[in-house]
Design a protein around this motif. Structure first.
Motif, PDB file in Angstrom:
ATOM      1  N   ASN A  90       0.819  -1.210   0.000  1.00 36.30           N
ATOM      2  CA  ASN A  90       0.000   0.000   0.000  1.00 36.30           C
ATOM      3  C   ASN A  90       0.856   1.265   0.000  1.00 36.30           C
ATOM      4  OD1 ASN A  90      -2.552  -1.092  -0.239  1.00 36.30           O
ATOM      5  ND2 ASN A  90      -2.806  -1.349   1.958  1.00 36.30           N
ATOM      6  N   ARG A 101      -5.111   0.477  -1.451  1.00 33.91           N
ATOM      7  CA  ARG A 101      -6.256  -0.440  -1.385  1.00 33.91           C
ATOM      8  C   ARG A 101      -7.259   0.012  -0.326  1.00 33.91           C
ATOM      9  NH1 ARG A 101      -1.601  -3.378  -2.109  1.00 33.91           N
ATOM     10  NH2 ARG A 101      -1.598  -4.902  -3.809  1.00 33.91           N
ATOM     11  N   ASN A 102      -6.749   0.527   0.790  1.00 35.17           N
ATOM     12  CA  ASN A 102      -7.654   0.987   1.851  1.00 35.17           C
ATOM     13  C   ASN A 102      -8.483   2.175   1.382  1.00 35.17           C
ATOM     14  OD1 ASN A 102      -6.710  -0.990   3.587  1.00 35.17           O
ATOM     15  ND2 ASN A 102      -5.146   0.338   4.446  1.00 35.17           N
ATOM     16  N   SER A 128     -11.207   0.834  -0.868  1.00 31.49           N
ATOM     17  CA  SER A 128     -12.299   0.201  -0.119  1.00 31.49           C
ATOM     18  C   SER A 128     -13.150   1.245   0.600  1.00 31.49           C
ATOM     19  CB  SER A 128     -11.753  -0.836   0.867  1.00 31.49           C
ATOM     20  OG  SER A 128     -10.991  -0.230   1.884  1.00 31.49           O
ATOM     21  N   ARG A 129     -12.522   2.315   1.070  1.00 26.56           N
ATOM     22  CA  ARG A 129     -13.284   3.381   1.723  1.00 26.56           C
ATOM     23  C   ARG A 129     -14.172   4.098   0.707  1.00 26.56           C
ATOM     24  NH1 ARG A 129      -9.777   7.216   2.909  1.00 26.56           N
ATOM     25  NH2 ARG A 129     -10.746   8.749   1.585  1.00 26.56           N
ATOM     26  N   ASP A 140     -16.765  -1.444   7.067  1.00 28.71           N
ATOM     27  CA  ASP A 140     -15.385  -1.312   6.597  1.00 28.71           C
ATOM     28  C   ASP A 140     -14.716  -2.664   6.354  1.00 28.71           C
ATOM     29  OD1 ASP A 140     -13.084   0.399   5.933  1.00 28.71           O
ATOM     30  OD2 ASP A 140     -12.208  -0.461   7.749  1.00 28.71           O
ATOM     31  N   ARG A 151     -13.204  -3.753   2.656  1.00 24.24           N
ATOM     32  CA  ARG A 151     -11.810  -4.155   2.481  1.00 24.24           C
ATOM     33  C   ARG A 151     -11.710  -5.556   1.899  1.00 24.24           C
ATOM     34  NH1 ARG A 151      -7.904  -1.786   7.235  1.00 24.24           N
ATOM     35  NH2 ARG A 151      -8.371   0.413   6.843  1.00 24.24           N
ATOM     36  N   TYR A 168      -9.494  -6.438  -1.198  1.00 25.91           N
ATOM     37  CA  TYR A 168      -8.341  -7.313  -0.968  1.00 25.91           C
ATOM     38  C   TYR A 168      -8.568  -8.740  -1.449  1.00 25.91           C
ATOM     39  CZ  TYR A 168      -5.871  -3.829   1.855  1.00 25.91           C
ATOM     40  OH  TYR A 168      -5.182  -2.710   2.286  1.00 25.91           O
ATOM     41  N   TYR A 217      -9.045  -8.457   5.510  1.00 26.93           N
ATOM     42  CA  TYR A 217      -7.873  -7.589   5.579  1.00 26.93           C
ATOM     43  C   TYR A 217      -6.778  -8.163   6.476  1.00 26.93           C
ATOM     44  CZ  TYR A 217      -5.165  -3.330   6.551  1.00 26.93           C
ATOM     45  OH  TYR A 217      -4.163  -2.413   6.713  1.00 26.93           O
TER      46      TYR A 217
END
Length: 101
Positions: A31, A42-43, A46-47, A62, A66, A70, A74
């Motif tokens: 990341n 990636r975070n 996903s957010r 969340d 994720r 992923y 996570y």
């Protein structure tokens, strides 16, 4: 060629799925590498997914968002693939003063 909204949305969705699949395959890319090169990780992705779902009145927790990005929980991804950032990676991150997108 003109494109209708439905087709545009379908193409954007397909491109998103390809991006997610690519990131799932490239477990060697950390990341922090993504943040240093592209300003998101990636975070962030996903957010953004979770936030867009929320705009439609759909609650996505969340951890679930994720997992979508992923391809696994996570914590499992971190245990399998996460590596501590090098000093150079940390310096580059601090120099750019990145904030997650």
């Amino acid at each position: 060629m003109a494109m209708d909204d439905k087709t545009r949305t379908e193409l954007e969705a397909a491109a998103f799925r390809r991006l997610v699949a690519h990131l799932q395959e490239r477990t060697d890319v950390q990341n922090i590498d993504l943040m240093n090169l592209a300003g998101f990780c990636r975070n962030c992705l996903s957010r953004w997914y979770r936030e867009e779902a929320g705009k439609k009145g759909i609650e996505v927790a969340d951890p679930k968002a994720r997992e979508i990005v992923y391809g696994m929980p996570y914590e499992e991804w971190k245990a399998k693939y996460h590596k501590e950032a090098s000093g150079d990676q940390k310096k580059a991150f601090e120099k750019a003063q990145h904030k997650h997108g």
